[in-house]
Write an enzyme that holds these catalytic residues in place. Sequence first.
Site, PDB file in Angstrom:
ATOM      1  N   TYR A  93       0.941  -1.386  -0.241  1.00  0.00           N
ATOM      2  CA  TYR A  93       0.302   0.205   0.229  1.00  0.00           C
ATOM      3  C   TYR A  93       0.663   0.943   0.031  1.00  0.00           C
ATOM      4  O   TYR A  93       0.960   1.772   1.139  1.00  0.00           O
ATOM      5  CB  TYR A  93      -1.098  -0.120   1.271  1.00  0.00           C
ATOM      6  CG  TYR A  93      -1.789  -0.946   1.310  1.00  0.00           C
ATOM      7  CD1 TYR A  93      -2.506  -1.930   0.586  1.00  0.00           C
ATOM      8  CD2 TYR A  93      -1.332  -2.279   2.271  1.00  0.00           C
ATOM      9  CE1 TYR A  93      -2.896  -2.721   0.305  1.00  0.00           C
ATOM     10  CE2 TYR A  93      -3.023  -2.978   2.741  1.00  0.00           C
ATOM     11  CZ  TYR A  93      -3.158  -3.312   1.728  1.00  0.00           C
ATOM     12  OH  TYR A  93      -3.693  -4.782   2.423  1.00  0.00           O
TER      13      TYR A  93
ATOM     14  N   TYR B  12      -7.489 -12.332   5.001  1.00  0.00           N
ATOM     15  CA  TYR B  12      -8.406 -11.670   4.520  1.00  0.00           C
ATOM     16  C   TYR B  12      -9.669 -10.733   5.169  1.00  0.00           C
ATOM     17  O   TYR B  12      -8.625 -11.127   6.584  1.00  0.00           O
ATOM     18  CB  TYR B  12      -8.914 -10.870   3.808  1.00  0.00           C
ATOM     19  CG  TYR B  12      -8.431  -9.499   2.573  1.00  0.00           C
ATOM     20  CD1 TYR B  12      -6.936  -8.077   3.624  1.00  0.00           C
ATOM     21  CD2 TYR B  12      -8.989  -8.668   1.517  1.00  0.00           C
ATOM     22  CE1 TYR B  12      -6.673  -7.420   3.140  1.00  0.00           C
ATOM     23  CE2 TYR B  12      -8.228  -7.541   1.227  1.00  0.00           C
ATOM     24  CZ  TYR B  12      -7.244  -7.103   2.100  1.00  0.00           C
ATOM     25  OH  TYR B  12      -7.012  -5.570   0.971  1.00  0.00           O
ATOM     26  N   TRP B  13     -10.273 -10.922   5.399  1.00  0.00           N
ATOM     27  CA  TRP B  13     -11.511 -10.046   5.837  1.00  0.00           C
ATOM     28  C   TRP B  13     -12.750 -11.003   6.545  1.00  0.00           C
ATOM     29  O   TRP B  13     -13.650 -10.953   6.821  1.00  0.00           O
ATOM     30  CB  TRP B  13     -12.569  -8.476   5.431  1.00  0.00           C
ATOM     31  CG  TRP B  13     -11.506  -7.585   5.743  1.00  0.00           C
ATOM     32  CD1 TRP B  13     -10.510  -6.628   4.864  1.00  0.00           C
ATOM     33  CD2 TRP B  13     -10.861  -6.030   7.072  1.00  0.00           C
ATOM     34  NE1 TRP B  13     -10.448  -5.868   5.753  1.00  0.00           N
ATOM     35  CE2 TRP B  13     -10.976  -5.539   6.451  1.00  0.00           C
ATOM     36  CE3 TRP B  13     -11.864  -6.850   8.040  1.00  0.00           C
ATOM     37  CZ2 TRP B  13     -10.352  -4.740   7.819  1.00  0.00           C
ATOM     38  CZ3 TRP B  13     -12.070  -5.619   9.311  1.00  0.00           C
ATOM     39  CH2 TRP B  13     -10.402  -4.708   8.716  1.00  0.00           C
TER      40      TRP B  13
ATOM     41  N   GLN C 255     -14.233   5.796   2.630  1.00  0.00           N
ATOM     42  CA  GLN C 255     -13.714   5.079   3.934  1.00  0.00           C
ATOM     43  C   GLN C 255     -14.049   5.138   5.099  1.00  0.00           C
ATOM     44  O   GLN C 255     -14.698   6.432   5.359  1.00  0.00           O
ATOM     45  CB  GLN C 255     -12.555   4.640   3.925  1.00  0.00           C
ATOM     46  CG  GLN C 255     -11.723   3.540   3.223  1.00  0.00           C
ATOM     47  CD  GLN C 255      -9.855   2.836   3.291  1.00  0.00           C
ATOM     48  OE1 GLN C 255      -9.720   3.875   3.982  1.00  0.00           O
ATOM     49  NE2 GLN C 255     -10.122   1.514   3.212  1.00  0.00           N
TER      50      GLN C 255
ATOM     51  N   GLU D  86      -0.240  -6.716   9.419  1.00  0.00           N
ATOM     52  CA  GLU D  86      -1.971  -6.016   9.621  1.00  0.00           C
ATOM     53  C   GLU D  86      -3.084  -7.218   9.781  1.00  0.00           C
ATOM     54  O   GLU D  86      -4.165  -6.649  10.430  1.00  0.00           O
ATOM     55  CB  GLU D  86      -1.839  -5.981   7.524  1.00  0.00           C
ATOM     56  CG  GLU D  86      -3.223  -5.780   6.901  1.00  0.00           C
ATOM     57  CD  GLU D  86      -3.230  -5.855   5.689  1.00  0.00           C
ATOM     58  OE1 GLU D  86      -2.553  -6.171   5.002  1.00  0.00           O
ATOM     59  OE2 GLU D  86      -4.096  -5.185   4.622  1.00  0.00           O
TER      60      GLU D  86
ATOM     61  N   TYR E 120       0.839  -0.259  -7.711  1.00  0.00           N
ATOM     62  CA  TYR E 120      -0.529  -0.139  -7.385  1.00  0.00           C
ATOM     63  C   TYR E 120      -1.741  -0.186  -8.605  1.00  0.00           C
ATOM     64  O   TYR E 120      -1.791  -0.068  -9.193  1.00  0.00           O
ATOM     65  CB  TYR E 120      -0.364   0.939  -6.056  1.00  0.00           C
ATOM     66  CG  TYR E 120      -2.199   0.213  -5.497  1.00  0.00           C
ATOM     67  CD1 TYR E 120      -1.806  -0.176  -4.471  1.00  0.00           C
ATOM     68  CD2 TYR E 120      -2.884   1.144  -5.841  1.00  0.00           C
ATOM     69  CE1 TYR E 120      -3.090  -0.914  -3.355  1.00  0.00           C
ATOM     70  CE2 TYR E 120      -3.957   1.221  -4.722  1.00  0.00           C
ATOM     71  CZ  TYR E 120      -4.486   0.061  -4.145  1.00  0.00           C
ATOM     72  OH  TYR E 120      -5.701  -0.155  -3.874  1.00  0.00           O
TER      73      TYR E 120
ATOM     74  N   TRP F 105      -8.806   5.780   6.076  1.00  0.00           N
ATOM     75  CA  TRP F 105      -9.787   5.743   7.578  1.00  0.00           C
ATOM     76  C   TRP F 105      -8.315   4.543   8.316  1.00  0.00           C
ATOM     77  O   TRP F 105      -7.530   5.306   9.941  1.00  0.00           O
ATOM     78  CB  TRP F 105     -10.012   4.467   7.592  1.00  0.00           C
ATOM     79  CG  TRP F 105     -10.619   3.066   8.119  1.00  0.00           C
ATOM     80  CD1 TRP F 105      -9.611   2.386   6.628  1.00  0.00           C
ATOM     81  CD2 TRP F 105     -10.471   1.691   8.483  1.00  0.00           C
ATOM     82  NE1 TRP F 105     -10.242   1.314   6.815  1.00  0.00           N
ATOM     83  CE2 TRP F 105     -10.410   0.728   7.342  1.00  0.00           C
ATOM     84  CE3 TRP F 105     -11.373   1.980   9.799  1.00  0.00           C
ATOM     85  CZ2 TRP F 105     -10.330  -0.135   8.092  1.00  0.00           C
ATOM     86  CZ3 TRP F 105     -11.992   0.852   9.978  1.00  0.00           C
ATOM     87  CH2 TRP F 105     -11.878  -0.153   9.333  1.00  0.00           C
ATOM     88  N   ASP F 106      -6.676   4.782   7.241  1.00  0.00           N
ATOM     89  CA  ASP F 106      -5.782   3.811   8.127  1.00  0.00           C
ATOM     90  C   ASP F 106      -4.843   5.856   8.645  1.00  0.00           C
ATOM     91  O   ASP F 106      -4.246   5.349   9.857  1.00  0.00           O
ATOM     92  CB  ASP F 106      -4.536   3.852   7.013  1.00  0.00           C
ATOM     93  CG  ASP F 106      -4.529   2.390   6.267  1.00  0.00           C
ATOM     94  OD1 ASP F 106      -5.857   2.312   5.906  1.00  0.00           O
ATOM     95  OD2 ASP F 106      -4.602   1.442   6.754  1.00  0.00           O
TER      96      ASP F 106
ATOM     97  N   GLY G 203     -13.886  -0.560   4.399  1.00  0.00           N
ATOM     98  CA  GLY G 203     -12.744  -1.040   4.960  1.00  0.00           C
ATOM     99  C   GLY G 203     -12.717  -2.299   5.221  1.00  0.00           C
ATOM    100  O   GLY G 203     -11.314  -2.416   5.829  1.00  0.00           O
TER     101      GLY G 203
ATOM    102  N   ASP H 137     -12.349  -4.975   3.222  1.00  0.00           N
ATOM    103  CA  ASP H 137     -12.677  -5.613   1.308  1.00  0.00           C
ATOM    104  C   ASP H 137     -13.462  -6.443   1.036  1.00  0.00           C
ATOM    105  O   ASP H 137     -13.920  -6.219   0.341  1.00  0.00           O
ATOM    106  CB  ASP H 137     -11.774  -5.051   1.199  1.00  0.00           C
ATOM    107  CG  ASP H 137     -10.771  -3.839   1.010  1.00  0.00           C
ATOM    108  OD1 ASP H 137     -11.198  -3.609   2.241  1.00  0.00           O
ATOM    109  OD2 ASP H 137      -9.897  -3.266  -0.025  1.00  0.00           O
TER     110      ASP H 137
HETATM  111  C1  GLC Z   1      -7.236  -3.000   3.033  1.00  0.00           C
HETATM  112  C2  GLC Z   1      -7.807  -2.781   4.161  1.00  0.00           C
HETATM  113  C3  GLC Z   1      -8.612  -1.527   4.229  1.00  0.00           C
HETATM  114  C4  GLC Z   1      -6.993  -0.634   4.853  1.00  0.00           C
HETATM  115  C5  GLC Z   1      -6.063  -1.163   3.249  1.00  0.00           C
HETATM  116  C6  GLC Z   1      -5.131   0.097   3.369  1.00  0.00           C
HETATM  117  O1  GLC Z   1      -7.817  -3.134   1.629  1.00  0.00           O
HETATM  118  O2  GLC Z   1      -9.152  -3.904   3.593  1.00  0.00           O
HETATM  119  O3  GLC Z   1      -9.269  -1.259   5.032  1.00  0.00           O
HETATM  120  O4  GLC Z   1      -7.112   0.587   4.559  1.00  0.00           O
HETATM  121  O5  GLC Z   1      -5.974  -2.398   3.226  1.00  0.00           O
HETATM  122  O6  GLC Z   1      -4.584  -0.653   4.930  1.00  0.00           O
END
Ligand code: GLC
Length: 434
Positions: free
Chosen positions: A28, A356-357, A107, A400, A81, A34-35, A167, A169
């Site tokens: 990233y 992941y989620w 987000q 993460e 990216y 939101w990070d 958030g 994903d």
């Molecule tokens: C992933 C997460 C997201 C977060 C991003 C950067 O996409 O799902 O919530 O903001 O990574 O960390």
Amino acid sequence: MNYLSKTAIKILNDNWKDGFTIPTANLYPFQWNWDSGFTCLGQSYFNLDYAIRELNSLFTGQWQNGMLPHIIFHSENEKTYFPNYDFWNSNVNSGAPVKPKTSGITQPPVHGFILEELLEKNPGNARLKDFAQNIFPKIVAAHRFLYSYRDPNREGLFFIFHPWESGRDNSPLWDNILDKIKLDKTQLPEYVRRDTSIADSSERPTSIQYDCYVYLLELGKKFQYDQPGIVAESPFLVQDTLMNAILIKSNESLIRIGKQFGMDTGEIEEWQQQSVSSFKSKLWNSKLQTYTCYDLRNETTIDYREVGALVSLYAGIPDAEKAGILNKQLTDLHDRGFYLCPSFDVDSPLFDSKRYWRGPVWPQMNWLIYKGLLRYDYDDTATIVRSDILELVNKLGFYEYFESQKELLPELTKGYGGGNFSWTSAVVLDLIHT
Ligand code: GLC
């Protein structure tokens, strides 16, 4: 200073790119919405100047319609990216900034309560007070965007039209809706994913899911990311628990901050009243005994237990009885040998503790839930939520996200997804200090 604090500060300093912080190197490489909120909370412990600059640079990406984009592409030279700024092409909307380039979706709106956290931690700091007065109307404008563009029935609950906005994903929450999208591959632009060449593909979304993400991105673009066509055509139109709970929590903070500064908070108070009441009446799912998301397109509840519902505690939404139910669900998970808080229902066939989620523990979610439990005086459960994440980071590193099944820990030497992660470092710093 202990090892965790020192490492957290080092990571946040390493991820600082002269004005903003990347979530993690490689995976990233830009600024995420939101990070950044969580990041500046961590920065405030060792460099308040960074915290202020972090939020200021995030808001340089804000659109004229108030939307705060989910990614700010401060550099146009970073090519590793996907989808990058050129693919989003956010300037199809005339109110999107030309520089910095941004994505076209938003987000979780955490910045209202983050601002209050910063103010509470630094009482009497004149620079922070000036900054707060300056950023306050921008945060209000971001909320106004959600109420005006994303709430067509004026319910006080806004919708998202892309899973990335939530958030969370690739939560199984979105599977049924995405499965219904009948994709004609020939209508999708060609693209190459980058994430799976950096992170393990078994920890990332599948390629079919990725096609759907691209499809929804294209749909947003077609309608300049804010036109009524999105409501008319998007197969994905969801009132999300986490997003709306976070908005409510941030409204609450903005009302308090605004009053402190002698500002008129009438508009926010009106939003808040309606949002809280609709959240309570529309999103409580008596069958599952939790809050669930609502699929506006198909007019149906999304019947899964998952972590977003628990953020309602932080926003003060549940009454004492419902809060007790949510707390009991957490203590049961703890008793069954899970680290709190798995991101998805551990009893669902869709639970996957690695991907992941779909089941792992996420640090920033633990922070939100920890604060929520304290609000309802569930101090014992809050302590578990706090110590579980500190233990995971201590054992496995600043990743993460993390394995949620305790029995699998002995086999593991690291967490999942990206390493040296900013929000992991930030919430660890904050949790150590509380
Ligand atoms: C992933 C997460 C997201 C977060 C991003 C950067 O996409 O799902 O919530 O903001 O990574 O960390």
